[in-house]
Design an enzyme around this catalytic site. Structure first.
Site, PDB file in Angstrom:
ATOM      1  N   CYS A 132      -1.667   1.758   9.617  1.00 55.27           N
ATOM      2  CA  CYS A 132      -1.977   1.067  10.873  1.00 55.27           C
ATOM      3  C   CYS A 132      -1.607  -0.411  10.869  1.00 55.27           C
ATOM      4  CB  CYS A 132      -3.455   1.219  11.195  1.00 55.27           C
ATOM      5  SG  CYS A 132      -3.967   2.938  11.346  1.00 55.27           S
ATOM      6  N   CYS A 453      -7.929  -2.435   9.487  1.00 56.60           N
ATOM      7  CA  CYS A 453      -8.009  -1.523   8.352  1.00 56.60           C
ATOM      8  C   CYS A 453      -6.775  -0.630   8.375  1.00 56.60           C
ATOM      9  CB  CYS A 453      -9.271  -0.670   8.437  1.00 56.60           C
ATOM     10  SG  CYS A 453      -9.381   0.299   9.957  1.00 56.60           S
TER      11      CYS A 453
END
Length: 473
Positions: A132, A453
């Site tokens: 991500c 994250c």
């Protein structure tokens, strides 16, 4: 204080028009002096700046982009960036582009997208993947290249296309097909074909799961939320906040990083994100747990959804920007990457990254004017906030005696986040950067923190500083 001084001066005198002007000018001078904020020192020797950035509308997968290929979507972001900045393709020295679930035919999607967008075949491009935070990695890789003096002008970005992902044959079938390709006689081929069993035909689907644990992110988010006491009601409330703020920002025209996309076979153009839906607490409460059943707290509504989208931004040294007549949005002041246990702390990247970047840069929570934090799950966000507000977490995992504290939530994801806008894995980092840059202007701020994250128990934290020439469109 400055405004009080000005009012006091005006209240105690009855000046002439000229004197009024002189007093007002002095008051403004005092205001400017009192409101001056510290600036972070450049660490690269190049004062690397974020000039501008764009993104395609982020769409729920299997909607308007469904028949495209990922490099085509990436192409739109590159062309949109060129159009918005007005720079010729020849000025770009290098392209760094991110993607997570790769289309096999275009494995170096940065290169294929660049060629499709008409960049010279002499412009190098490579693709990065860091789940991500892939476009964050693209940006910081570009910063390193500029700092090293290798290149002056770099395009960074990312694309994710969940409407069409590669589905593989099973390993047994792949092995058999490879042996079949090497077989030298008809008898050998027939023998191999005769060995096929029904389970050979079971496909291998890509999963948003950790290789090291086999656990999906949703399960990890559910366990993390439980560990930090983030209730279902809190998660639903946060998700509703994200959608409400995104809807308001969309209605007010704040998403000036968006570029329209013409999709073949469809009338008109795609102009806005289509995943923003403001619901009610009652409607959210009706949804069943999506992962840990029947008692989990993570649902489809308080999780980010599968999204298609692409983004791109332009970075260079400040001197180069001035040479080209460009007005940058922000300085790319500092960044750090963190990694922790991918099982129990998979999604705690911000709780580790934010304290580290603040300490590294010498800033405090109160110095930060905008927070743009990736929202994978509402439970993940709440767990990170609770971890930052925990003395126990600070002492046991951060090596600090006291907690970091909770950021001012009035400055936190004020235009919504990944829960509402969408999360095309590798494209989100550029969106976070552009929303930070634009919010700093609109909210008259100086410093913005980005954090996210990522799979593998990793994370990123970055600090942007508003450039004096910054504007929002």
């Amino acid at each position: 204080m400055a405004s009080q001084i000005a009012r006091s001066l005006l209240a105690t005198t009855r000046p002439t028009t000229t004197l009024k002007f002189d007093i007002a000018r002095r008051a403004l001078s005092v205001t400017a002096t009192l409101q001056q904020k510290k600036s972070l020192k450049d660490k690269t020797g190049k004062n690397v700046v974020l000039v501008d950035g764009v993104r395609t509308p982020f769409l729920v997968s299997f909607t308007d982009y469904a028949k495209m290929m990922p490099h085509e979507l990436a192409r739109h972001s590159l062309l949109g960036l060129l159009h918005k900045t007005g720079i010729p393709k020849e000025v770009v020295d290098y392209i760094v582009y991110g993607t997570v679930i790769q289309e096999v035919k275009t494995s170096n999607i940065g290169r294929e997208a660049a060629l499709a967008a008409g960049f010279s075949d002499r412009t190098p491009a490579h693709t990065v993947t860091m789940a991500c935070i892939s476009s964050n990695q693209a940006i910081t890789t570009g910063v390193g290249m500029i700092a090293a003096g290798a290149y002056d002008v770099i395009v960074c970005g990312g694309v994710e296309f969940m409407s069409d992902v590669p589905i593989r044959h099973s390993r047994k079938m792949r092995s058999l097909l490879l042996k079949l390709n090497r077989a030298k006689t008809p008898a050998q081929r027939l023998s191999l074909l005769a060995s096929i069993r029904p389970d050979y035909f079971a496909p291998e689907l890509p999963a948003v799961a950790e290789f090291s644990s086999g656990e999906t992110m949703g399960h990890s988010a559910d366990r993390l939320a439980a560990a930090f006491g983030a209730t279902r009601a809190e998660q639903d409330e946060y998700a509703l906040r994200s959608h409400t703020l995104a809807a308001e920002a969309q209605a007010k025209g704040h998403f000036t990083d968006l570029i329209p996309v013409k999709v073949d076979g469809k009338d008109g153009v795609v102009e806005k994100d289509n995943g923003i839906r403001v619901s009610s607490p009652e409607q959210l409460a009706k949804l069943r747990p999506a992962f840990v059943k029947p008692h989990g707290t993570v649902t489809a509504a308080n999780s980010s959804f599968l999204t298609d989208g692409a983004s791109a931004c332009l970075i260079m040294s400040e001197a180069k920007a001035k040479e080209l007549g460009l007005k940058p949005k922000a300085y790319l002041r500092d960044f750090t990457y963190v990694a922790q246990d991918p099982v129990d702390q998979l999604l705690l990247g911000p709780a580790y990254g934010i304290p580290k970047i603040l300490e590294k840069s010498g800033l405090q929570l109160g110095d930060i004017d905008t927070w743009e934090i990736h929202e994978a799950f509402a439970g993940q966000i709440l767990a990170n906030l609770k971890a930052m507000d925990s003395d126990w977490f600070a002492q046991n995992y951060l090596g600090k005696q006291t907690k970091v504290g909770v950021p001012d939530m009035n400055k936190w994801n004020k235009w919504g986040g990944s829960l509402s806008i969408g999360h095309p894995f590798a494209a989100t980092g550029v969106r976070l950067a552009m929303h930070t840059a634009h919010r700093l202007v609109k909210e008259d701020g100086q410093f913005g923190v980005i954090s996210a994250c990522a799979a593998g128990g990793q994370g990123v934290a970055m600090i942007l500083e508003r450039h004096p020439d910054a504007h929002t469109d």
